[in-house]
Design an enzyme around this catalytic site. Structure first.
Site, mmCIF file in Angstrom:
data_model
loop_
_atom_site.group_PDB
_atom_site.id
_atom_site.type_symbol
_atom_site.label_atom_id
_atom_site.label_comp_id
_atom_site.label_asym_id
_atom_site.label_seq_id
_atom_site.Cartn_x
_atom_site.Cartn_y
_atom_site.Cartn_z
ATOM 1 N N SER A 23 0.834 -1.204 0.000
ATOM 2 C CA SER A 23 0.000 0.000 0.000
ATOM 3 C C SER A 23 0.865 1.249 0.000
ATOM 4 O O SER A 23 2.061 1.204 0.297
ATOM 5 C CB SER A 23 -0.929 0.017 1.228
ATOM 6 O OG SER A 23 -0.169 0.059 2.428
ATOM 7 N N SER A 149 10.530 11.090 7.412
ATOM 8 C CA SER A 149 9.348 11.949 7.431
ATOM 9 C C SER A 149 9.744 13.411 7.567
ATOM 10 O O SER A 149 10.840 13.741 8.030
ATOM 11 C CB SER A 149 8.455 11.564 8.617
ATOM 12 O OG SER A 149 7.451 12.518 8.850
ATOM 13 N N TYR A 162 5.637 8.538 16.845
ATOM 14 C CA TYR A 162 5.996 8.542 15.418
ATOM 15 C C TYR A 162 7.198 9.446 15.172
ATOM 16 O O TYR A 162 8.171 9.055 14.515
ATOM 17 C CB TYR A 162 4.797 9.013 14.596
ATOM 18 C CG TYR A 162 5.059 9.122 13.119
ATOM 19 C CD1 TYR A 162 5.018 7.999 12.301
ATOM 20 C CD2 TYR A 162 5.334 10.351 12.533
ATOM 21 C CE1 TYR A 162 5.254 8.098 10.938
ATOM 22 C CE2 TYR A 162 5.565 10.465 11.176
ATOM 23 C CZ TYR A 162 5.522 9.336 10.382
ATOM 24 O OH TYR A 162 5.761 9.444 9.024
ATOM 25 N N LYS A 166 11.157 8.351 13.836
ATOM 26 C CA LYS A 166 11.809 8.870 12.632
ATOM 27 C C LYS A 166 13.159 9.511 12.980
ATOM 28 O O LYS A 166 14.131 9.381 12.226
ATOM 29 C CB LYS A 166 10.895 9.868 11.924
ATOM 30 C CG LYS A 166 9.611 9.250 11.393
ATOM 31 C CD LYS A 166 9.880 8.093 10.440
ATOM 32 C CE LYS A 166 8.601 7.484 9.888
ATOM 33 N NZ LYS A 166 8.859 6.379 8.939
ATOM 34 N N THR A 197 -1.739 8.328 1.545
ATOM 35 C CA THR A 197 -1.550 6.902 1.809
ATOM 36 C C THR A 197 -2.512 6.466 2.907
ATOM 37 O O THR A 197 -3.237 7.287 3.482
ATOM 38 C CB THR A 197 -0.107 6.593 2.266
ATOM 39 O OG1 THR A 197 0.080 7.091 3.601
ATOM 40 C CG2 THR A 197 0.917 7.235 1.335
#
Length: 278
Positions: A23, A149, A162, A166, A197
């Site tokens: 995906s 990111s 998150y 990163k 996404t």
């Protein structure tokens, strides 16, 4: 989109392993490398999606492809999957560490298990895959591509786990790049901005469950296909850092040199969570 002839042969018959390849950006990268004639290996958790994507790349691009159900957070599963790849293909030329998850919850409301799961997939998943494939990558003077990111430059509210994962990726792979100096292995960190996404749709909430609210509206989302094309072109040039043009340069500038102004003006707009916090 026109491409120079010499670039079309760079990855022909090369073995390219993409994690989280069913995906979003991962899928777009699988299709882009298949278009270039690469031999594809796809790691994902969903067997149905794997089977469908394998059939697509075989039918449309006539390339050899292998799909394996593999949780990159499980080191033993990764070792076994990579061993199968090495046995079937003889080696790995490109490793794309793309698998990742996110969350939407304040630090205070986020259970420890969320931090552990996000780090297990985003950070340790990339570590496990790289460890398992490194010897082959060195032998083949290959490439490691790591999906990071925009949050490395401009942190996003309510995504502390998150953001941390990163930053950890940069610490790991920037060090690895220096250690591999002279080996012929290219390490490229990629920092995309907001992209269309399923990462946002499948974000965790504070209690390690999927968010039941729709994805947050963003004013401008890049397509996964465009991001994959930029990554592909960066890989051909064997770049060490690729900051995509959908990462707002104003956010990068303000976050670094004018942090208070960034917090007051841009951070709420970028995060778009204040009014809809879980």
């Amino acid at each position: 989109m026109p491409r120079k002839v010499f670039t079309s042969k760079v990855y022909e018959h090369k073995v390219v392993l993409v994690t989280g390849g069913c995906s979003g950006i991962g899928r777009a990268l699988v299709l882009r490398f298949a278009q270039a004639g690469a031999r594809l290996v796809i790691f994902d958790l969903q067997q149905t999606e794997l089977d469908s994507l394998l059939q697509l790349v075989r039918d449309q691009h006539n390339v050899e492809a292998l799909g394996l159900c593999c949780d990159v957070a499980d080191p033993l599963a990764v070792q076994q999957a990579v061993a199968q790849v090495l046995e079937q293909f003889g080696g790995i030329d490109v490793l794309v560490n793309n698998a990742g998850i996110s969350h939407r919850s304040s630090f205070a409301e986020t259970e420890l298990g969320v931090f552990e799961r996000v780090m297990a997939v985003n950070y340790f998943g990339a570590l496990h895959c790289t460890k398992a494939a490194l010897e082959s990558l060195i032998t083949r003077r290959g490439q490691i591509i790591v999906l990071s990111s925009l949050s490395v430059y401009a942190p996003l509210l309510y995504r502390s786990a998150y953001n941390a994962s990163k930053h950890a990726l940069h610490g790991l792979f920037e060090t690895l790049r220096y250690e591999l100096n002279g080996s012929g292995v290219n390490v490229m960190l990629v920092c995309p901005g907001f992209t269309a996404t399923d990462l946002r749709k499948n974000a965790l909430v504070g209690s390690v469950t999927l968010a039941n609210q729709p994805p947050l509206a963003m004013r401008k989302l890049a397509s996964a296909r465009d991001v994959a094309e930029s990554i592909y072109r960066g890989a051909i040039k064997r770049k060490s850092l690729l900051v995509l043009d959908n990462v707002d340069w104003r956010a990068r500038l303000l976050a670094r040199y004018f942090p208070r102004l960034f917090e007051r003006v841009l951070l709420p707009r970028m995060s778009r969570l204040k009014a809809r916090r879980p």
